[in-house]
Design an enzyme around this catalytic site. Structure first.
Site, PDB file in Angstrom:
ATOM      1  N   ARG A   1      45.344  12.167  35.538  1.00 34.10           N
ATOM      2  CA  ARG A   1      44.910  12.902  34.336  1.00 34.10           C
ATOM      3  C   ARG A   1      44.592  11.936  33.194  1.00 34.10           C
ATOM      4  O   ARG A   1      43.723  12.225  32.380  1.00 34.10           O
ATOM      5  CB  ARG A   1      45.999  13.887  33.899  1.00 34.10           C
ATOM      6  CG  ARG A   1      45.981  15.128  34.757  1.00 34.10           C
ATOM      7  CD  ARG A   1      47.041  16.109  34.323  1.00 34.10           C
ATOM      8  NE  ARG A   1      46.761  17.418  34.871  1.00 34.10           N
ATOM      9  CZ  ARG A   1      47.632  18.427  34.877  1.00 34.10           C
ATOM     10  NH1 ARG A   1      48.835  18.258  34.375  1.00 34.10           N
ATOM     11  NH2 ARG A   1      47.298  19.588  35.384  1.00 34.10           N
TER      12      ARG A   1
ATOM     13  N   LYS B   1      53.716  31.775  46.637  1.00 36.34           N
ATOM     14  CA  LYS B   1      53.622  33.233  46.495  1.00 36.34           C
ATOM     15  C   LYS B   1      52.209  33.785  46.512  1.00 36.34           C
ATOM     16  O   LYS B   1      51.285  33.157  46.011  1.00 36.34           O
ATOM     17  CB  LYS B   1      54.279  33.643  45.178  1.00 36.34           C
ATOM     18  CG  LYS B   1      55.769  33.471  45.221  1.00 36.34           C
ATOM     19  CD  LYS B   1      56.386  33.898  43.917  1.00 36.34           C
ATOM     20  CE  LYS B   1      57.907  33.811  44.011  1.00 36.34           C
ATOM     21  NZ  LYS B   1      58.523  33.979  42.710  1.00 36.34           N
TER      22      LYS B   1
ATOM     23  N   GLY C   1      48.149  21.342  41.039  1.00 39.61           N
ATOM     24  CA  GLY C   1      48.930  20.108  40.910  1.00 39.61           C
ATOM     25  C   GLY C   1      49.642  19.734  42.184  1.00 39.61           C
ATOM     26  O   GLY C   1      49.633  18.571  42.607  1.00 39.61           O
TER      27      GLY C   1
ATOM     28  N   GLY D   1      46.434  25.881  37.155  1.00 44.13           N
ATOM     29  CA  GLY D   1      46.243  27.229  36.614  1.00 44.13           C
ATOM     30  C   GLY D   1      44.814  27.464  36.169  1.00 44.13           C
ATOM     31  O   GLY D   1      44.236  28.534  36.403  1.00 44.13           O
TER      32      GLY D   1
HETATM   33  P1  AMP Z   1      52.428  27.299  44.302  1.00 43.36           P
HETATM   34  O1  AMP Z   1      52.961  26.793  42.984  1.00 43.36           O
HETATM   35  O2  AMP Z   1      52.404  28.764  44.432  1.00 43.36           O
HETATM   36  O3  AMP Z   1      51.143  26.615  44.718  1.00 43.36           O
HETATM   37  O4  AMP Z   1      53.511  26.841  45.378  1.00 43.36           O
HETATM   38  C1  AMP Z   1      53.870  25.524  45.632  1.00 43.36           C
HETATM   39  C2  AMP Z   1      55.256  25.544  46.208  1.00 43.36           C
HETATM   40  O5  AMP Z   1      55.268  26.343  47.376  1.00 43.36           O
HETATM   41  C3  AMP Z   1      55.777  24.191  46.636  1.00 43.36           C
HETATM   42  O6  AMP Z   1      56.807  23.803  45.766  1.00 43.36           O
HETATM   43  C4  AMP Z   1      56.295  24.435  48.038  1.00 43.36           C
HETATM   44  O7  AMP Z   1      57.576  23.874  48.249  1.00 43.36           O
HETATM   45  C5  AMP Z   1      56.374  25.923  48.139  1.00 43.36           C
HETATM   46  N1  AMP Z   1      56.259  26.406  49.519  1.00 43.36           N
HETATM   47  C6  AMP Z   1      55.289  26.153  50.405  1.00 43.36           C
HETATM   48  N2  AMP Z   1      55.541  26.711  51.583  1.00 43.36           N
HETATM   49  C7  AMP Z   1      56.729  27.352  51.476  1.00 43.36           C
HETATM   50  C8  AMP Z   1      57.538  28.112  52.372  1.00 43.36           C
HETATM   51  N3  AMP Z   1      57.164  28.309  53.638  1.00 43.36           N
HETATM   52  N4  AMP Z   1      58.691  28.613  51.906  1.00 43.36           N
HETATM   53  C9  AMP Z   1      59.073  28.400  50.636  1.00 43.36           C
HETATM   54  N5  AMP Z   1      58.354  27.697  49.732  1.00 43.36           N
HETATM   55  C10 AMP Z   1      57.185  27.166  50.148  1.00 43.36           C
END
Ligand code: AMP
Length: 397
Positions: A35, A202, A355, A378
């Site tokens: 960045r 999520k 990120g 975001g």
């Molecule tokens: P996001 O911020 O929604 O892009 O999510 C990123 C996060 O998703 C990372 O910190 C990962 O550790 C978590 N993540 C990815 N796969 C899984 C999983 N199968 N179970 C729980 N957390 C996960």
């Protein structure tokens, strides 16, 4: 969108809102300075035009009013100095709009740079406070927003500040323009097949983006924690894997929409599963049909990696947002690392947003192999959702 090149800035006082929110390790070392490097073009342009330059950024989330050292931008000033390869020191303000910042700003000579302290030390930043914005605006004649990673937020240095500059005195910096142009071009005229790879924790955070993407792409590949909501919606038992039960209907709807539009939809066929959310435990490689009660899927398995490789084989444009597993733990990082390698090896235009995903690509050593790695998580999601970013709207108001 008007950019810095459209303004007359020669010799003027220029305020540049940057996004210097870079990751640091436990010793305070900057672990990824992308960045900062991406901000250099705009800063150098201003140095060459003999501007007096005031830089501002937020850094993480300090409690407003509390000047804790760990949230200071001082390490950024040092790294910026090294990267710019300039002789003069970068002046570092001890505060944001206080006495020290003001007197240092007054002392600036042509080509000098002052970095204000973390904008979020002041409550006015996140509150989009008008009087705080006015104080920030008083530092300069010209306002440049180059903080793509922060321009999805209506904060004082992004939004309220723009009312104090007329159209001839505010514009986007080079990084901001590059990011927006890249995403809009990719979404408007992608070379097909166009594949979206979506992962992360999520569904909720990416639901709107996915609904929009289904209308644009030829294939969608889902991994990470969010895959389990889709698998559950299809009737699989997913044990203790991450599931958003309130979004099962939406997940189903996205799959129906994909089907109706002829968009190919890919979910993991196997997982790396564990009985607890830890590296120091027994793991099993299992088909998604066989996740035992109480176990959770923490990464995609080898069969899924092969399947996703096949699906990506003929892609001409790939957009990737979200890791395939809990990549922060070595044991569950292989799916994300392999996905990075696979995407990097394709002949497609490859765009990485978010990120975490940029971090995966960096760790995998693939950063130079990708066509474009966005500096905004975001903000890039908002663009995928088809929304106009508050920072861009404010520049045009
Ligand atoms: P996001 O911020 O929604 O892009 O999510 C990123 C996060 O998703 C990372 O910190 C990962 O550790 C978590 N993540 C990815 N796969 C899984 C999983 N199968 N179970 C729980 N957390 C996960």
């Amino acid at each position: 969108m008007k950019t810095i090149k459209d303004l007359d800035i020669d010799g003027k006082r220029v305020f540049i809102r940057c996004d210097f929110n870079v990751p640091k390790d436990e010793f305070g070392n900057i672990t990824d300075d992308r960045r900062i490097r991406e901000a250099l073009a705009t800063i150098r342009y201003c140095i060459d035009r003999e501007c007096k330059i005031v830089l501002a950024s937020h850094y993480e989330r300090p409690e407003p009013g509390k000047y804790e050292e760990r949230f200071s931008l001082k390490p950024v000033a040092k790294r910026l100095h090294t990267l710019l390869k300039i002789k003069n020191e970068i002046l570092m303000a001890e505060d944001v709009v206080g006495e020290d910042a003001k007197s240092k700003a007054d002392s600036l000579e042509s080509g000098d740079i002052l970095l204000l302290e973390n904008l979020r030390y002041e409550a006015g930043e996140t509150n989009n406070d008008e009087s705080f914005a006015k104080e920030l605006a008083s530092f300069a004649d010209v306002y440049i927003n180059d903080a793509f990673g922060a321009c999805h937020r209506k904060h004082a240095s992004i939004d309220a500040i723009t009312q104090f500059f007329d159209a001839a005195h505010k514009a986007a910096g080079f990084l901001m323009a590059k990011e927006i142009n890249f995403f809009s071009k990719m979404l408007e005229e992608p070379i097909r097949p166009f594949v979206a790879v979506v992962g992360g924790s999520k569904v909720s955070g990416k639901l709107q983006a996915m609904i929009k993407l289904v209308d644009k792409v030829d294939k969608i590949i889902i991994g990470g924690g969010m895959a389990f909501t889709f698998l559950k919606a299809l009737g699989y038992e997913v044990g203790n894997s991450l599931v958003e039960d309130d979004l099962l209907a939406e997940a189903e709807e996205i799959m129906q929409k994909a089907k109706a539009r002829g968009v190919k939809f890919y979910l993991p066929v196997d997982v790396v599963a564990a009985a607890e959310f830890s590296e120091n435990t027994t793991v099993k490689y299992l088909p998604v049909q066989e996740i035992p009660e109480g176990w959770m899927g923490l990464d995609i398995g080898p069969a899924s990696i092969r399947l996703f490789r096949e699906a990506l084989n003929d892609a001409k444009t790939i957009i990737w947002n979200g890791p395939m597993g809990v990549y922060e733990m070595d044991r569950y990082s292989k799916g994300s690392t392999m996905m990075s390698n696979i995407i990097a090896q394709t002949h497609a235009t490859t765009v990485v947003g978010g990120g975490d995903t940029a971090d995966v690509v960096n760790r995998a050593g693939d950063i130079d192999e990708m066509t474009f790695v966005s500096t905004g998580g975001g903000a890039s999601l908002k663009l995928l959702e088809g929304e106009r970013l508050p920072g861009v709207v404010a520049l045009q108001a």
